[in-house]
Enzyme design. Structure first.
Site, mmCIF file in Angstrom:
data_model
loop_
_atom_site.group_PDB
_atom_site.id
_atom_site.type_symbol
_atom_site.label_atom_id
_atom_site.label_comp_id
_atom_site.label_asym_id
_atom_site.label_seq_id
_atom_site.Cartn_x
_atom_site.Cartn_y
_atom_site.Cartn_z
ATOM 1 N N GLU A 43 44.156 52.777 45.252
ATOM 2 C CA GLU A 43 43.065 51.918 44.775
ATOM 3 C C GLU A 43 43.448 51.043 43.580
ATOM 4 O OE1 GLU A 43 39.248 53.808 44.599
ATOM 5 O OE2 GLU A 43 39.649 55.102 46.315
ATOM 6 N N GLY A 44 44.637 50.490 43.644
ATOM 7 C CA GLY A 44 45.046 49.547 42.604
ATOM 8 C C GLY A 44 45.423 50.185 41.288
ATOM 9 N N ILE A 88 50.312 46.909 42.905
ATOM 10 C CA ILE A 88 49.636 45.949 43.775
ATOM 11 C C ILE A 88 50.451 45.826 45.062
ATOM 12 C CG2 ILE A 88 48.961 43.535 44.059
ATOM 13 C CD1 ILE A 88 48.260 43.418 41.140
ATOM 14 N N ILE A 89 49.840 46.194 46.163
ATOM 15 C CA ILE A 89 50.497 46.097 47.465
ATOM 16 C C ILE A 89 50.615 44.623 47.825
ATOM 17 C CG2 ILE A 89 50.283 46.649 49.928
ATOM 18 C CD1 ILE A 89 48.525 49.102 48.937
ATOM 19 N N ARG A 148 20.809 44.158 55.045
ATOM 20 C CA ARG A 148 20.661 44.906 53.797
ATOM 21 C C ARG A 148 20.315 43.955 52.659
ATOM 22 N NH1 ARG A 148 25.136 46.663 50.358
ATOM 23 N NH2 ARG A 148 25.722 44.487 50.653
ATOM 24 N N TYR A 157 27.732 59.714 58.676
ATOM 25 C CA TYR A 157 27.439 58.504 57.903
ATOM 26 C C TYR A 157 25.926 58.414 57.825
ATOM 27 C CZ TYR A 157 28.341 53.554 56.640
ATOM 28 O OH TYR A 157 28.461 52.338 56.011
#
Lengths: 529, 529
Positions: B253-254, B258-259, B388, B449
């Protein structure tokens, strides 16, 4: 009784008849080779130095200083280990063999060793072929043999999973699961003499060719004792919560902690199984057929392509291009639709079905009859290490190595590896053979597995092999393969692993190790340090 | 044009007609709820403070200080983000948006930020629903938007893999791959507005229900820029060489780097696809049927069980127990044998097929007609975030959360979560609804979910939601689920992630971060620190 110097159980070694057949074949293949049988030395007569350390009283009952026990734990079971054992040269031997009976024993052993800065080698079945359990350094060392922790503790039949202690050997896992109708279905060639904890620590590859190949995919959660505390992950079928904790310990080869338990994913025991042998006249066509099957979404249980030399030596089949052993199995449904489509693909590339066998299976991988090439091959597969030992005793270099690469890179890798192997054999042995099979196939590439056979020089077998091994490892590394698909890194693969591993990841792994093992006592020389 | 305050593209928001239909339904469902439409504020009029930092001249051309640009990058797209945006409250806004054009730009940006100790937030499509891209801290910050690095650089059609830049959005990946006949086949709900790099950094879950669900399994190798250097793993179909380097960065997650690029595994575009809807009168029977299918080794492309509320709200179907949307697809063979067996299993548990659709598919997941419940559901799936947003504007709490658990633990988790959600909704909103579906199913457990709908109080929507979210997260955590199956951890899930993550692993991860990001500038507050 376990062999102290060679593979497996003493009573399962080649029979006289098998040995005779092997030696006759050898004499024909390697005319002029000295076939003297070198008997293994008596382990009690090796004159091992006394242990340099004593356990604290509280741990004494767990520890053995018996010389034969220590000699039996000094090395793994690679060709070079067996060759050295047969000469009676044991350069480094663990001072003590500790056998924890419960997790707290593991905690206490690590506490003691970390406090006293004594290196610890975690040890499961001892079947490492990469120097993973060998103390290749000076100074005292404790080998922690986990095989007394060998129970299946809990079975969840609804989710199909079990909580299993790490020290259990393969056959015992299956025996304990059998009443539930479930199976771990993980059958590495070392199955009989390796443990769950060893499989997890080394990212073991099972017998099955596609889909769930590595033990990684069968792992639901892990419990690991580290010097910095016990790590236990949650039982989850899938998660996206940060980097996977389990994936740090899978493949850590005893350098970050000692795995004591795992929840493992199980399957129902297969009811339907069909195996066919498919012969190809042309190797490139056989490779394309295998790739096409691997990319078709059919997920065969077996999809093992043998080159002509491998097919001849180990399956007794004469083929011009290759022999594909293809199997489907299921606990839920007949597999005809799957098999038929795979055979159709093979036929499109010139493959001809030469045998077909259907059966109710016990999934033990050990009950094949010998009626066809595929069956022959599977029987040979499990006898191979015993055969290897009989060859070593007669001064023959007989060893394997393995890798994985992408399909587009396979031809270049295969050519480079085969040429490097042949040149090294010619230089070192005069004559010999190189064989190849795919042990696993993925949609994006195969895992090629090579066999090397050559006449060696008694007394120098290990250094002769090391020279061949370095040549083929360089070729693998230069053509983009992995230094190991499922044999692990250990101490033998370190130079090539160091090249392959990204430097930034090495820095992260080193830091993680410092956090978990600040005294640096866990399996020094493996992966790091 | 991207919406600065809400989901996706401005021009794809609900039409007047769609809005009217939604509001009418809402009025019926929530009588008495205040349906005032709260217009989004003008982003140029928010009065953002000037940037507190200036880039060095060499990087100035990559950096934007435009207020609308900065406002649009201030948050992700969770309900709580949209609710806060609509009130014009932007507590923390990045000072600069940097858009690297090539990897060296990323290196230079990280060098500058590490030197000056300026926090960096890596940013892909900005679709985080967990506070992953929000600078929830004081002081200056640079958001690095990767979307200018968006090319498919290389396609290997033999191995079926491609080298792809991390900043590419979903549709562009597929557009660039289409001429080759290959597809990444990774369709998260955020597909249109999220990037490959974001998927990799957050362990994104795709649309497909079984087998290759997370982006992890589609990853052949990664290239990651860390402050300590560039990490590049080897392209391999499988490996057993130490702990997987890629698995450390997947889900980071960073926080570790950095990918910038990845080699991704591709598939041939499917030719055969069959989808059926299966109705159940009984929820427990529907769950058992779904589990049995998940354990049968059939690997459906879709296997999505909707509870009656979910089926009604989003698929327009009335069922007593549940609606199972079941699909098989293949590029290689007709899928009848697979489908027939799965339907047979469903029938054994009382399932009745209510619709069946076969088609040649484009695999884009976006071209369904609306002729049946399964089709309705898929169309609704992609419109959900827009819907939403229309609901938020009318003061309705409409949000989702997700988890995964083992099958044996599902009933207890589901009961606890549903009860916690209902109690919280009742306390906070008066009335509302909780829906459930399985987005993914594994042999050892489902990924449930949940949807939450309730009348909120304008101006307090975010804190109202936070209270519900805390209640359901506590219930998930207490009953053994993961705090996230595929939404990631970000800043919102931190308290529960910290409980779930083994402490020893946390220590290892913290050490790894210190080694790779010694200045601690990468995405502070996410996962660690």
């Amino acid at each position: 009784m376990r062999s102290w110097w060679g593979w497996g159980a003493v009573e399962e070694a080649l029979s006289e008849q098998e040995t005779h057949a092997l030696v006759s074949r050898l004499a024909a293949l390697m005319p002029g080779h000295d076939l003297t049988d070198h008997q293994p030395p008596d382990p009690a007569a090796l004159g091992l130095a006394a242990p340099r350390i004593n356990p604290p009283t509280s741990l004494a009952a767990l520890c053995s200083a018996d010389p034969v026990d220590r000699a039996g734990h000094a090395r793994g079971k690679a060709f070079r280990d067996v060759a050295r054992n047969l000469t009676g040269r044991l350069d480094h031997v663990p001072d003590l063999i500790a056998r924890p009976r419960r997790e707290q024993d593991v905690v206490d052993l690590l506490d003691w060793c970390a406090r006293e800065q004594i290196p610890v080698i975690p040890y499961g079945g001892g079947s490492s072929v990469v120097g993973g359990v060998e103390p290749r350094f000076d100074g005292p060392v404790v080998t922690v043999d986990l095989t007394a922790m060998s129970a299946v503790l809990e079975i969840d039949e609804v989710s199909r999973a079990a909580r299993i202690q790490a020290g259990v050997l393969g056959p015992s896992v299956e025996d304990q699961l059998r009443p539930s109708g479930l199976t771990l279905r993980h059958f590495p060639q070392s199955f009989g003499f390796s443990t769950l904890g060893g499989w997890l620590a080394t990212r073991s590859g099972g017998h099955y060719a596609t889909l769930y190949t590595h033990i990684d995919e069968l792992t639901e959660s892990l419990r690991v004792v580290t010097p910095a505390g016990v790590s236990e992950s949650r039982r989850l079928p899938g998660s996206g919560a940060g980097p996977s904790p389990d994936r740090l310990f899978l493949g850590s080869e005893g350098t970050l902690g000692i795995i004591t338990e795992a929840w493992m994913r199980l399957q129902h025991r297969p009811r339907w199984q069909v195996t066919v042998s498919i012969a190809f006249e042309d190797w490139p066509a056989a490779v394309v057929a295998t790739r096409t099957i691997a990319q078709a979404g059919l997920y065969p249980a077996n999809c093992r392509l043998l080159d002509p030399a491998e097919a001849f030596l180990n399956a007794g089949a004469s083929v011009g291009g290759g022999l594909l052993v293809l199997a489907f199995e299921s606990a839920d449904h007949p597999v005809d639709a799957w098999l038929n489509r795979a055979v159709e693909i093979a036929s499109d590339h010139g493959g001809v079905v030469t045998s077909r066998r259907e059966r109710e299976t016990e999934a033990s991988g050990r009950k094949d009859d010998a009626a066809d090439p595929a069956g022959n091959w599977r029987s040979a597969f499990l006898r191979m290490p015993y055969q290897r030992d009989a060859l070593v005793r007669r001064g023959v270099i007989a060893e394997t190595f393995e890798t994985a690469c992408t399909w587009d890179g396979f031809d270049a890798l295969h050519t480079a590896v085969t040429e490097a192997a042949r040149a090294a054999i010619e230089r070192i042995c005069g004559t010999g053979a190189v064989t190849c099979r795919f042990t696993h196939v993925y949609p994006d590439g195969p895992a090629p597995y090579y066999g090397i056979y050559g006449g060696g020089r008694w007394g120098s077998l290990d250094t002769q092999w090391d020279e061949i091994k370095a040549a083929v490892s360089d070729a693998i590394s230069a053509t983009g393969g992995t230094i190991t698909h499922h044999h692990a890194v250990g101490r033998d693969h370190r130079p090539w692993y160091d090249r392959q591993r990204p430097d930034a990841f090495a820095a992260a792994l080193r830091a993680a190790k410092s956090a978990l093992d600040p005294a640096g006592v866990l399996n020094p020389g493996v992966l790091l340090g």
